[in-house]
Design a protein around this motif. Sequence first.
Motif, PDB file in Angstrom:
ATOM      1  N   ARG A 150       0.831  -1.212   0.000  1.00 13.28           N
ATOM      2  CA  ARG A 150       0.000   0.000   0.000  1.00 13.28           C
ATOM      3  C   ARG A 150       0.857   1.250   0.000  1.00 13.28           C
ATOM      4  O   ARG A 150       0.583   2.208  -0.711  1.00 13.28           O
ATOM      5  N   ARG A 153       2.087   2.398  -3.148  1.00 11.66           N
ATOM      6  CA  ARG A 153       1.043   2.750  -4.116  1.00 11.66           C
ATOM      7  C   ARG A 153       1.070   1.776  -5.307  1.00 11.66           C
ATOM      8  O   ARG A 153       0.942   2.182  -6.467  1.00 11.66           O
ATOM      9  N   SER A 154       1.297   0.504  -4.965  1.00 10.12           N
ATOM     10  CA  SER A 154       1.382  -0.510  -6.005  1.00 10.12           C
ATOM     11  C   SER A 154       0.015  -0.734  -6.645  1.00 10.12           C
ATOM     12  O   SER A 154      -1.017  -0.689  -5.972  1.00 10.12           O
ATOM     13  N   ALA A 157      -1.783  -3.469  -4.984  1.00  6.79           N
ATOM     14  CA  ALA A 157      -2.436  -3.109  -3.720  1.00  6.79           C
ATOM     15  C   ALA A 157      -3.800  -2.486  -3.984  1.00  6.79           C
ATOM     16  O   ALA A 157      -4.787  -2.840  -3.332  1.00  6.79           O
ATOM     17  N   TYR A 158      -3.874  -1.587  -4.964  1.00  8.53           N
ATOM     18  CA  TYR A 158      -5.175  -0.952  -5.193  1.00  8.53           C
ATOM     19  C   TYR A 158      -6.174  -1.944  -5.773  1.00  8.53           C
ATOM     20  O   TYR A 158      -7.367  -1.900  -5.455  1.00  8.53           O
ATOM     21  N   LEU A 161      -7.340  -3.924  -2.847  1.00  5.34           N
ATOM     22  CA  LEU A 161      -8.224  -3.076  -2.032  1.00  5.34           C
ATOM     23  C   LEU A 161      -9.597  -2.937  -2.677  1.00  5.34           C
ATOM     24  O   LEU A 161     -10.628  -3.040  -2.022  1.00  5.34           O
ATOM     25  N   ARG A 162      -9.585  -2.708  -3.972  1.00  2.36           N
ATOM     26  CA  ARG A 162     -10.849  -2.545  -4.686  1.00  2.36           C
ATOM     27  C   ARG A 162     -11.686  -3.830  -4.576  1.00  2.36           C
ATOM     28  O   ARG A 162     -12.888  -3.778  -4.314  1.00  2.36           O
TER      29      ARG A 162
END
Lengths: 208, 182
Positions: A150, A153-154, A157-158, A161-162
């Motif tokens: 996170r 800002r990989s 990771a997003y 997360l999504r």
Amino acid sequence: MSREDKPTLPKSRIPLDNLAGGPTLEGHPVIGKDGHAHNLNFFNSISLFNHLDAGEIAQVLRICTIENAAAGDVIFTEGDAAESLLILERGEVVVMRRSRDGHVPIAHLGDGSVVGEMALIVGGPRSATIKALAATRFYRLSGRNFDTLRRQRSVVAYKLLRNMLITLGDRHQNVVQRIAEVFARPAVNTEIFERHCRELAERINRVV
Amino acid sequence: MTSPPLDEAIQLLGTSRTFAGLTREDLTPFIQSAELREFQPGETVYRSQDRPAYGLILLSGCIEQTEQIVPGQAISRQTYATGSLFSEAGFVKAWQHQHDCVAIEATRALAIERSQFFHLLNSGNNVAFRILEALMNLYVRKVRDANRDLDQLYSQPESTLLLLRGLVNPGDSATASAKEEG
């Protein structure tokens, strides 16, 4: 050390160099250096990995540990510090919550189930106990490793997360719907809750 | 489509906790991807059961969300400050709203369509990432609150029964309440 980190379950870190290749690997079991086969179709079938390509799945698996639990092993206990997410590769577990009747099973989970999304985000105590009902193998993604992704800002990771957010939102809608259903048919449910109260009173009387 | 005033929006969002520390370079593409929505005092922003196509970020003014998950229990009322996310489901999936939302003074908000939000995430936009993180925390709280409400229905069946009887026969419920208070 939290109870869930007790070294009772064998762990191994999985080198997955073979997985970094890309989409041509999809659908094929990939053998890591530890000899463990990772079938990309398996991960593609899990909503947590939606929209992740083979390389991105490999990136996640590189920061996971793989663990085994025997039938009867408690994998974590309600109230433990929650600091990881589990992906069940194979086996079966029961999810139990404490109630006035003791530990009550609330769900059975099997291959491909994901447990502990909320733990990965906010930590806090585990909201349920998970116990293996059969030999179970699972991946553990720790909050610490996920936080590293996170902070970088990989894209992986997003995407995770999504996907977790969609799971949480669906779960929220489901619970709100269940609450609404109780009050949608008040006459029918009045009878059900009257019976429930009578049974509870009888149980209390037996104890007293 | 109305474009939001860029400089003003950057300044306003910079004061909110969710977006604190983000640079003009982060905020500009995000704001330029948004539409400006304006609401008059008393105007409905959305209703419970609506399925949103976009998420909203409050720029100025004030909105109030109201909900009553369990009939007969207190109505939750929340007001929001600049930078707050609302219609938050619209950022991710068309989940039904659980609230009614009304502007209680002249209000301006940035509206981001879902596809646009994902496009921003894909391009590594830090504002979109902040929103995603804020939404995760919000939904964890929502799931925990809803689980607690559901648990209470079944762990305190006598209270649930009173609520149900009140719905079946409101007169009896008032009598029961008066007796309890007496």
